[in-house]
Design a protein around this motif. Structure first.
Motif, PDB file in Angstrom:
ATOM      1  N   ASP A 157       0.811  -1.215   0.000  1.00  0.00           N
ATOM      2  CA  ASP A 157       0.000   0.000   0.000  1.00  0.00           C
ATOM      3  C   ASP A 157       0.850   1.274   0.000  1.00  0.00           C
ATOM      4  OD1 ASP A 157      -2.254  -1.586   0.056  1.00  0.00           O
ATOM      5  OD2 ASP A 157      -2.595  -1.340   2.213  1.00  0.00           O
ATOM      6  N   PHE A 158       2.142   1.133   0.203  1.00  0.00           N
ATOM      7  CA  PHE A 158       3.045   2.278   0.315  1.00  0.00           C
ATOM      8  C   PHE A 158       4.227   2.096  -0.631  1.00  0.00           C
ATOM      9  CE2 PHE A 158       0.928   1.519   4.367  1.00  0.00           C
ATOM     10  CZ  PHE A 158       0.269   2.718   4.532  1.00  0.00           C
ATOM     11  N   PRO A 159       4.077   2.550  -1.890  1.00  0.00           N
ATOM     12  CA  PRO A 159       5.137   2.351  -2.888  1.00  0.00           C
ATOM     13  C   PRO A 159       6.506   2.857  -2.449  1.00  0.00           C
ATOM     14  CG  PRO A 159       3.164   3.192  -3.941  1.00  0.00           C
ATOM     15  CD  PRO A 159       2.914   3.229  -2.461  1.00  0.00           C
ATOM     16  N   MET A 160       6.534   3.929  -1.667  1.00  0.00           N
ATOM     17  CA  MET A 160       7.828   4.436  -1.223  1.00  0.00           C
ATOM     18  C   MET A 160       8.556   3.395  -0.359  1.00  0.00           C
ATOM     19  SD  MET A 160       8.726   8.226   0.199  1.00  0.00           S
ATOM     20  CE  MET A 160       7.671   8.977  -1.025  1.00  0.00           C
ATOM     21  N   LEU A 161       7.795   2.543   0.323  1.00  0.00           N
ATOM     22  CA  LEU A 161       8.398   1.455   1.098  1.00  0.00           C
ATOM     23  C   LEU A 161       8.639   0.236   0.205  1.00  0.00           C
ATOM     24  CD1 LEU A 161       6.241   1.641   4.372  1.00  0.00           C
ATOM     25  CD2 LEU A 161       8.458   2.719   3.931  1.00  0.00           C
ATOM     26  N   SER A 162       7.623  -0.171  -0.531  1.00  0.00           N
ATOM     27  CA  SER A 162       7.729  -1.414  -1.320  1.00  0.00           C
ATOM     28  C   SER A 162       8.738  -1.311  -2.456  1.00  0.00           C
ATOM     29  CB  SER A 162       6.358  -1.831  -1.865  1.00  0.00           C
ATOM     30  OG  SER A 162       5.847  -0.848  -2.741  1.00  0.00           O
ATOM     31  N   ASN A 163       9.048  -0.123  -2.915  1.00  0.00           N
ATOM     32  CA  ASN A 163      10.042   0.048  -3.983  1.00  0.00           C
ATOM     33  C   ASN A 163      11.477   0.050  -3.470  1.00  0.00           C
ATOM     34  OD1 ASN A 163       8.013   0.241  -5.891  1.00  0.00           O
ATOM     35  ND2 ASN A 163       7.977   2.481  -5.857  1.00  0.00           N
ATOM     36  N   ASN A 164      11.659  -0.089  -2.171  1.00  0.00           N
ATOM     37  CA  ASN A 164      13.000  -0.031  -1.582  1.00  0.00           C
ATOM     38  C   ASN A 164      13.325  -1.270  -0.753  1.00  0.00           C
ATOM     39  OD1 ASN A 164      14.142   2.663  -2.358  1.00  0.00           O
ATOM     40  ND2 ASN A 164      12.154   3.309  -1.560  1.00  0.00           N
ATOM     41  N   ILE A 165      12.906  -2.423  -1.232  1.00  0.00           N
ATOM     42  CA  ILE A 165      13.176  -3.690  -0.541  1.00  0.00           C
ATOM     43  C   ILE A 165      14.600  -4.145  -0.843  1.00  0.00           C
ATOM     44  CG2 ILE A 165      12.502  -6.124  -0.322  1.00  0.00           C
ATOM     45  CD1 ILE A 165      10.438  -4.193   0.793  1.00  0.00           C
ATOM     46  N   THR A 166      15.273  -4.601   0.171  1.00  0.00           N
ATOM     47  CA  THR A 166      16.627  -5.141   0.054  1.00  0.00           C
ATOM     48  C   THR A 166      16.808  -6.176   1.162  1.00  0.00           C
ATOM     49  OG1 THR A 166      18.963  -4.522  -0.182  1.00  0.00           O
ATOM     50  CG2 THR A 166      17.693  -3.338   1.486  1.00  0.00           C
ATOM     51  N   THR A 167      18.042  -6.492   1.519  1.00  0.00           N
ATOM     52  CA  THR A 167      18.300  -7.463   2.581  1.00  0.00           C
ATOM     53  C   THR A 167      18.960  -6.785   3.775  1.00  0.00           C
ATOM     54  OG1 THR A 167      20.514  -8.015   1.777  1.00  0.00           O
ATOM     55  CG2 THR A 167      18.647  -9.312   0.890  1.00  0.00           C
ATOM     56  N   LEU A 168      18.873  -7.450   4.908  1.00  0.00           N
ATOM     57  CA  LEU A 168      19.576  -6.946   6.091  1.00  0.00           C
ATOM     58  C   LEU A 168      21.065  -6.825   5.802  1.00  0.00           C
ATOM     59  CD1 LEU A 168      18.081  -8.639   9.262  1.00  0.00           C
ATOM     60  CD2 LEU A 168      18.325  -6.209   8.811  1.00  0.00           C
ATOM     61  N   GLN A 169      21.617  -7.818   5.120  1.00  0.00           N
ATOM     62  CA  GLN A 169      23.046  -7.771   4.807  1.00  0.00           C
ATOM     63  C   GLN A 169      23.391  -6.483   4.072  1.00  0.00           C
ATOM     64  OE1 GLN A 169      25.300 -11.187   3.196  1.00  0.00           O
ATOM     65  NE2 GLN A 169      25.826  -9.839   1.493  1.00  0.00           N
ATOM     66  N   GLU A 170      22.622  -6.174   3.048  1.00  0.00           N
ATOM     67  CA  GLU A 170      22.917  -4.980   2.249  1.00  0.00           C
ATOM     68  C   GLU A 170      22.785  -3.708   3.079  1.00  0.00           C
ATOM     69  OE1 GLU A 170      24.479  -3.173  -0.918  1.00  0.00           O
ATOM     70  OE2 GLU A 170      24.307  -5.336  -0.653  1.00  0.00           O
ATOM     71  N   THR A 171      21.796  -3.628   3.957  1.00  0.00           N
ATOM     72  CA  THR A 171      21.626  -2.421   4.768  1.00  0.00           C
ATOM     73  C   THR A 171      22.695  -2.303   5.849  1.00  0.00           C
ATOM     74  OG1 THR A 171      20.053  -3.468   6.282  1.00  0.00           O
ATOM     75  CG2 THR A 171      19.132  -2.272   4.383  1.00  0.00           C
ATOM     76  N   SER A 172      23.389  -3.400   6.145  1.00  0.00           N
ATOM     77  CA  SER A 172      24.436  -3.368   7.172  1.00  0.00           C
ATOM     78  C   SER A 172      25.810  -3.070   6.587  1.00  0.00           C
ATOM     79  CB  SER A 172      24.483  -4.703   7.926  1.00  0.00           C
ATOM     80  OG  SER A 172      25.160  -5.697   7.184  1.00  0.00           O
ATOM     81  N   LYS A 173      25.880  -2.825   5.286  1.00  0.00           N
ATOM     82  CA  LYS A 173      27.177  -2.603   4.629  1.00  0.00           C
ATOM     83  C   LYS A 173      27.849  -1.342   5.132  1.00  0.00           C
ATOM     84  CE  LYS A 173      27.065  -1.969   0.185  1.00  0.00           C
ATOM     85  NZ  LYS A 173      27.143  -2.085  -1.276  1.00  0.00           N
ATOM     86  N   ASP A 174      29.119  -1.477   5.452  1.00  0.00           N
ATOM     87  CA  ASP A 174      29.956  -0.345   5.851  1.00  0.00           C
ATOM     88  C   ASP A 174      31.038  -0.230   4.780  1.00  0.00           C
ATOM     89  OD1 ASP A 174      31.615   1.533   6.986  1.00  0.00           O
ATOM     90  OD2 ASP A 174      32.249   0.284   8.663  1.00  0.00           O
ATOM     91  N   ASP A 175      30.959   0.832   3.990  1.00  0.00           N
ATOM     92  CA  ASP A 175      31.940   1.019   2.916  1.00  0.00           C
ATOM     93  C   ASP A 175      32.635   2.376   3.018  1.00  0.00           C
ATOM     94  OD1 ASP A 175      29.885   2.675   2.166  1.00  0.00           O
ATOM     95  OD2 ASP A 175      29.522   1.727   0.238  1.00  0.00           O
ATOM     96  N   HIS A 176      32.735   2.888   4.237  1.00  0.00           N
ATOM     97  CA  HIS A 176      33.278   4.242   4.418  1.00  0.00           C
ATOM     98  C   HIS A 176      34.733   4.373   3.968  1.00  0.00           C
ATOM     99  CE1 HIS A 176      35.015   2.682   8.166  1.00  0.00           C
ATOM    100  NE2 HIS A 176      35.827   3.705   8.085  1.00  0.00           N
ATOM    101  N   ASP A 177      35.506   3.314   3.975  1.00  0.00           N
ATOM    102  CA  ASP A 177      36.905   3.388   3.559  1.00  0.00           C
ATOM    103  C   ASP A 177      37.141   2.699   2.205  1.00  0.00           C
ATOM    104  OD1 ASP A 177      36.588   0.767   4.304  1.00  0.00           O
ATOM    105  OD2 ASP A 177      38.196   0.754   5.787  1.00  0.00           O
ATOM    106  N   GLY A 178      36.060   2.499   1.458  1.00  0.00           N
ATOM    107  CA  GLY A 178      36.181   1.868   0.149  1.00  0.00           C
ATOM    108  C   GLY A 178      36.129   0.353   0.178  1.00  0.00           C
ATOM    109  N   LYS A 179      36.124  -0.206   1.372  1.00  0.00           N
ATOM    110  CA  LYS A 179      36.036  -1.658   1.525  1.00  0.00           C
ATOM    111  C   LYS A 179      34.646  -2.003   2.025  1.00  0.00           C
ATOM    112  CE  LYS A 179      40.882  -2.013   2.790  1.00  0.00           C
ATOM    113  NZ  LYS A 179      41.826  -2.339   3.851  1.00  0.00           N
ATOM    114  N   ASN A 180      34.049  -3.002   1.420  1.00  0.00           N
ATOM    115  CA  ASN A 180      32.716  -3.430   1.854  1.00  0.00           C
ATOM    116  C   ASN A 180      32.828  -4.400   3.018  1.00  0.00           C
ATOM    117  OD1 ASN A 180      31.470  -1.913  -0.097  1.00  0.00           O
ATOM    118  ND2 ASN A 180      31.338  -3.579  -1.556  1.00  0.00           N
ATOM    119  N   ARG A 181      32.288  -3.977   4.158  1.00  0.00           N
ATOM    120  CA  ARG A 181      32.200  -4.848   5.326  1.00  0.00           C
ATOM    121  C   ARG A 181      30.733  -4.910   5.716  1.00  0.00           C
ATOM    122  NH1 ARG A 181      36.440  -1.426   6.608  1.00  0.00           N
ATOM    123  NH2 ARG A 181      38.462  -2.415   6.587  1.00  0.00           N
ATOM    124  N   TYR A 182      30.304  -6.083   6.142  1.00  0.00           N
ATOM    125  CA  TYR A 182      28.902  -6.267   6.536  1.00  0.00           C
ATOM    126  C   TYR A 182      28.850  -6.631   8.010  1.00  0.00           C
ATOM    127  CZ  TYR A 182      28.242  -6.484   1.506  1.00  0.00           C
ATOM    128  OH  TYR A 182      28.231  -6.187   0.170  1.00  0.00           O
TER     129      TYR A 182
END
Length: 188
Positions: free
Chosen positions: A6-31
């Motif tokens: 019912d809320f496209p702004m939410l349903s259009n932004n589905i991903t995984t917990l892993q992806e949302t936990s990504k830390d790439d501040h130094d150019g390296k991907n850490r989860y």
């Protein structure tokens, strides 16, 4: 009940917990987690939300929103570094901004989030040694401790607030999603 479709702004932004936990501040991907549970990428929701608002100051946002059964919602914020006073202040701002965005999107007020929304801060155990010592002492007394000044939000914005290290978080999520089909998706 909140239906994500019912809320496209939410349903259009589905991903995984892993992806949302990504830390790439130094150019390296850490989860922080490798759990593949589907969640809403709330950083992306915030970007969609403000796209046409022409704001002078960009709001901040939590990393993820889990939408479970029976209106059980959980905001999740991942912090891989040391959490000092400045970082704690930023976390609190993310909470205020995210609550404002979410309640506007779903057309509900704070009284709805107070009874249907939990908050979890997932922190890096190795980079917050002092917090681990305090937690160890509290675990001996069997009391739940909410760290980093986030206890102020329990019963105000959220039904419950948790501050968990990455291992505790994995266990918590596995318990939260007891449905066997959901658990199978989580195990790598």
């Amino acid at each position: 009940m909140i239906k994500i479709e019912d809320f496209p702004m939410l349903s259009n932004n589905i991903t995984t917990l892993q992806e949302t936990s990504k830390d790439d501040h130094d150019g390296k991907n850490r989860y922080i987690t490798h759990l593949m549970l589907e969640v809403v990428n709330f950083d992306s929701v915030k970007n969609d939300y403000i796209k046409n608002l022409h704001l002078n100051d960009t709001p901040t946002s939590n990393d993820a929103l889990y939408i479970g059964n029976k209106n059980h919602l959980v905001f999740i914020e991942f912090k891989n570094g040391h959490i000092d006073q400045k970082v704690s202040a930023n976390i609190r701002r993310k909470i205020y901004d995210s609550i404002a965005i979410l309640t506007d999107i779903i057309g509900k007020g704070i009284s709805f989030t107070r009874y249907n929304l939990d908050y979890i801060l997932v922190y890096n155990e190795d980079k917050n040694i002092k917090e681990n010592i305090n937690k160890h002492i509290m675990n001996k007394s069997r009391e739940k401790i909410i760290k980093f000044g986030l206890d102020r939000f329990k019963n105000f914005f959220f039904k419950d607030v948790y501050t968990l290290n990455d291992k505790e978080f994995s266990d918590f999520i596995l318990n939260l999603t007891k449905d066997e089909s959901e658990i199978l998706k989580l195990i790598l």
